[in-house]
Design a protein around this motif. Structure first.
Motif, PDB file in Angstrom:
ATOM      1  N   SER A   1       0.825  -1.200   0.000  1.00  0.00           N
ATOM      2  CA  SER A   1       0.000   0.000   0.000  1.00  0.00           C
ATOM      3  C   SER A   1       0.864   1.257   0.000  1.00  0.00           C
ATOM      4  CB  SER A   1      -0.914  -0.005   1.226  1.00  0.00           C
ATOM      5  OG  SER A   1      -1.668   1.177   1.297  1.00  0.00           O
ATOM      6  N   TYR A   2       1.954   1.247   0.755  1.00  0.00           N
ATOM      7  CA  TYR A   2       2.857   2.399   0.806  1.00  0.00           C
ATOM      8  C   TYR A   2       3.472   2.659  -0.567  1.00  0.00           C
ATOM      9  CZ  TYR A   2       6.520   5.554   2.353  1.00  0.00           C
ATOM     10  OH  TYR A   2       7.335   6.642   2.513  1.00  0.00           O
TER      11      TYR A   2
ATOM     12  N   GLY B   1      -0.603   4.543  -0.844  1.00  0.00           N
ATOM     13  CA  GLY B   1      -1.495   4.505   0.313  1.00  0.00           C
ATOM     14  C   GLY B   1      -2.954   4.342  -0.083  1.00  0.00           C
ATOM     15  N   THR B   2      -3.798   4.346   0.902  1.00  0.00           N
ATOM     16  CA  THR B   2      -5.238   4.230   0.697  1.00  0.00           C
ATOM     17  C   THR B   2      -5.789   5.576   0.241  1.00  0.00           C
ATOM     18  OG1 THR B   2      -5.342   2.583   2.448  1.00  0.00           O
ATOM     19  CG2 THR B   2      -7.413   3.611   1.824  1.00  0.00           C
TER      20      THR B   2
ATOM     21  N   LYS C   1      -0.115  10.022   3.531  1.00  0.00           N
ATOM     22  CA  LYS C   1      -0.326   8.636   3.130  1.00  0.00           C
ATOM     23  C   LYS C   1      -0.975   7.906   4.267  1.00  0.00           C
ATOM     24  CE  LYS C   1       3.286   7.589  -0.179  1.00  0.00           C
ATOM     25  NZ  LYS C   1       4.420   6.735  -0.472  1.00  0.00           N
TER      26      LYS C   1
ATOM     27  N   LEU D   1      -1.991   4.051   5.478  1.00  0.00           N
ATOM     28  CA  LEU D   1      -1.808   2.626   5.208  1.00  0.00           C
ATOM     29  C   LEU D   1      -2.850   1.825   5.966  1.00  0.00           C
ATOM     30  CD1 LEU D   1       2.056   2.400   5.553  1.00  0.00           C
ATOM     31  CD2 LEU D   1       0.725   2.970   3.548  1.00  0.00           C
TER      32      LEU D   1
END
Length: 154
Positions: free
Chosen positions: A54-55, A59-60, A152, A154
């Motif tokens: 994800s990073y 990210g989300t 960011k 996560l």
């Protein structure tokens, strides 16, 4: 809550030292410790791999963040949910309301923090979280959400 970092760091340091000391002084202790270490690694490693992925992907996605006025510093965030990536999560959001997510904001803290999620009936496009600024993490997270460039998540 006030001394959580001290609590966490002392447990990590002294736990490692005690395990090392036990293994050094009693060679067969490793037979008792290995299953626990294996279970911990098996349950933690997938989460860390997913967070690293994800990073790397940015990210989300944060759909919106709203600082709720006259609420005692409450903040509502909406994280976009990709139904193609997580098909089971869409149906589970419709059926249960007591789920939680662990969020890491690397620019605020390297630790994951739990947050209870909720969803509006019929809305399966995002995960909603409301939190009150109480500790250093939530205050830092709230301050980062006020900036034009979002952090960011996560």
């Amino acid at each position: 809550r006030n001394f959580y970092k001290v609590f966490y760091l002392t447990h990590i340091v002294f736990g490692t030292l005690i395990l090392f000391g036990l293994v050094m002084h009693w060679k067969r202790m490793i037979l008792y410790i290995c299953p626990s270490i294996f279970y911990y690694c098996a349950s933690t490693l997938p989460t860390l791999v997913q967070a690293a992925k994800s990073y790397c992907q940015g990210g989300t996605v944060l759909a919106h963040a709203e600082h709720i006025p006259d609420s005692g510093e409450c903040v509502e965030i909406c994280l976009l949910l990709d139904p193609a990536a997580y098909p089971d999560s869409v149906t589970s959001l419709q059926t249960t309301s007591t789920q939680y997510v662990r969020i890491c904001v690397p620019s605020v803290s390297p630790l994951f923090h739990p947050f209870t999620i909720y969803s509006k009936p019929g809305d399966t496009s995002c995960i909603r979280i409301i939190f009150r600024c109480y500790g250093s993490f939530t205050h830092g997270f709230s301050d980062k959400l006020r900036l034009p460039r979002r952090p960011k998540i996560l």
